[in-house]
Design an enzyme around this catalytic site. Structure first.
Site, mmCIF file in Angstrom:
data_model
loop_
_atom_site.group_PDB
_atom_site.id
_atom_site.type_symbol
_atom_site.label_atom_id
_atom_site.label_comp_id
_atom_site.label_asym_id
_atom_site.label_seq_id
_atom_site.Cartn_x
_atom_site.Cartn_y
_atom_site.Cartn_z
ATOM 1 N N ASP A 15 0.883 -1.171 0.000
ATOM 2 C CA ASP A 15 0.000 0.000 0.000
ATOM 3 C C ASP A 15 0.917 1.216 0.000
ATOM 4 O OD1 ASP A 15 -2.175 1.759 0.253
ATOM 5 O OD2 ASP A 15 -2.087 1.658 2.442
ATOM 6 N N GLU A 75 -1.335 -1.649 -4.671
ATOM 7 C CA GLU A 75 -2.586 -0.906 -4.809
ATOM 8 C C GLU A 75 -2.378 0.257 -5.778
ATOM 9 O OE1 GLU A 75 -6.133 -0.022 -1.810
ATOM 10 O OE2 GLU A 75 -4.250 0.899 -1.212
ATOM 11 N N ASP A 147 -2.395 1.133 7.334
ATOM 12 C CA ASP A 147 -1.490 0.897 6.202
ATOM 13 C C ASP A 147 -1.199 -0.592 6.038
ATOM 14 O OD1 ASP A 147 -0.908 3.719 5.463
ATOM 15 O OD2 ASP A 147 -0.055 3.768 7.472
#
Length: 169
Positions: A15, A75, A147
């Site tokens: 991420d 992502e 996160d």
């Protein structure tokens, strides 16, 4: 059935962010998935932009060296109202894409909406819902930051979709 060959594989989920990049590693064997590790890479906010990107890149490389994933998933960037912020996030994503590619890993990309839908069941899920589902799906992960939960969600999405994508191909 996630891994038809029942050969255990490790998937690194990322991420990316310029301030904090979450990472999570899961192991998949057959239909079983287990938590391996997770964490956050935090560059010095006062450092120069290039130094912060280097910190992200080197941090991801260190995670790859330590946990030896077989594949990676990142992502995708969501569009911000601030073009400058979106551009900087794109740079962080580049570091997150290049590090596993340099290690020879297959690298997949998933939209935030798809990750939320794959893990929670709705593309409009909030951070708390993602965290809740990560705790349910990977109970040994313990308490995770947003996160880390997002990174583990990306890894889970890839684990679930990689076989479906191979069946279609």
């Amino acid at each position: 059935m996630m891994n038809a060959n029942r050969i255990p594989i490790r998937i690194l989920g990322l991420d990316p962010g310029l301030r904090r990049t979450g990472w999570g590693v899961v192991s998949v064997e057959g239909s079983r998935m287990s938590h391996v590790a997770h964490g956050v890479i935090v560059p010095d906010e006062k450092g120069e932009f290039a130094s912060r990107l280097l910190c992200l890149f080197e941090g991801i490389c260190a995670v790859i060296d330590a946990h030896r994933p077989d594949e990676a998933a990142v992502e995708e960037v969501f569009l911000n109202t601030n073009a400058q912020s979106t551009l900087k996030l794109g740079h962080a994503r580049a570091a997150a894409l290049i590090a596993p590619a340099r290690a020879g890993l297959l690298v997949a990309e998933y939209s935030t909406r798809l990750v939320k839908k794959a893990v929670v069941g709705t593309g409009a899920a909030d951070k708390a819902q993602i965290g809740f589902m990560i705790a349910r799906l990977l109970p040994t992960a313990g308490k995770t930051t947003a996160d880390c939960a997002d990174a583990l969600a990306v890894a889970i999405t890839h684990a679930n979709l990689r076989i479906a994508n191979r069946r279609v191909a």
